[in-house]
Design an enzyme around this catalytic site. Sequence first.
Site, PDB file in Angstrom:
ATOM      1  N   GLU A 136      40.271  33.689  48.727  1.00  0.00           N
ATOM      2  CA  GLU A 136      41.530  33.760  49.468  1.00  0.00           C
ATOM      3  C   GLU A 136      41.984  35.214  49.528  1.00  0.00           C
ATOM      4  O   GLU A 136      42.077  35.885  48.498  1.00  0.00           O
ATOM      5  CB  GLU A 136      42.611  32.912  48.790  1.00  0.00           C
ATOM      6  CG  GLU A 136      42.392  31.419  48.894  1.00  0.00           C
ATOM      7  CD  GLU A 136      42.921  30.834  50.204  1.00  0.00           C
ATOM      8  OE1 GLU A 136      43.484  31.605  51.010  1.00  0.00           O
ATOM      9  OE2 GLU A 136      42.781  29.612  50.386  1.00  0.00           O
ATOM     10  N   ASP A 171      41.637  30.785  60.004  1.00  0.00           N
ATOM     11  CA  ASP A 171      41.471  31.915  59.089  1.00  0.00           C
ATOM     12  C   ASP A 171      39.994  32.249  58.815  1.00  0.00           C
ATOM     13  O   ASP A 171      39.143  31.373  58.920  1.00  0.00           O
ATOM     14  CB  ASP A 171      42.208  31.647  57.769  1.00  0.00           C
ATOM     15  CG  ASP A 171      41.809  30.338  57.086  1.00  0.00           C
ATOM     16  OD1 ASP A 171      41.737  29.308  57.768  1.00  0.00           O
ATOM     17  OD2 ASP A 171      41.586  30.361  55.862  1.00  0.00           O
TER      18      ASP A 171
END
Length: 260
Positions: free
Chosen positions: A97, A149
């Site tokens: 992340e 993303d």
Amino acid sequence: MTPDSHLVGEVRPSPNYNRRQGGSRPSILLLHYTGMGTGDQALDWLCNPDSEVSAHYLVHEDGRIVQLVAEVNRAWHAGEGSWRGRRDVNSSAIGVEIVNAGHSGGLPPYPEGQIDIVAELCRDIVRRNAIQPEFVLAHSDIAPDRKEDPGEHFPWDRLHAAGIGHRVEPAPIKGGRFFGPGDEGEPVSAFQAMLAAYGYGVPISGSFCEATRLATIAFQRHFRPKKVDGIADMSTIETLHRLIGALERSPFEREAVAAV
């Protein structure tokens, strides 16, 4: 928990993990943005048992790396999706992340220092786990219908220059035949076959359906980010040709490439 990488500056164990299924070993590196206001907010969420989400690593904007789940374990970051027929991507993947507000926050640029650290971490992960370049993926690659993303501003070219991931120079954007929603026929089937051969979960139906449009958007975000519109223009098709051509082709892949 002992850090897997010497680059980790902090360990904050998340309860949100389980065992990798079927004895799977990491073979995919999956990159995400956090899509939240701050890195601390994202970290709290990834460590909250109520969220039922996690990742192996989080990289702050200033380059600090936090490990949340040991690589041997199955972190919960991919969700529903597939790549090359694998549906339980979490069992095959290591998730990173990257702190960034994402599309809902205006998709701000990734700081150069953050990307330098992300590249260093990725290089360490792929080396230790022998992950092949074509299995360094965006979250949007494995779930085009749900995820965007790490977005079209993510500098995949910089990672590739550092020896990470699979990339070719995108073909120039120009005119020529193209496919879009509503188009049907053998050329559409061939384009779908190429997307599927590379890894995207699309039906080979001959109809440019919504799943095909979304997979095309995901492909463009990763490999041809200058124009992300879901239309299979000549630049998109040629870039996909080049990517498949850079791999060792199976007979199915050669047939798909020749047909478009």
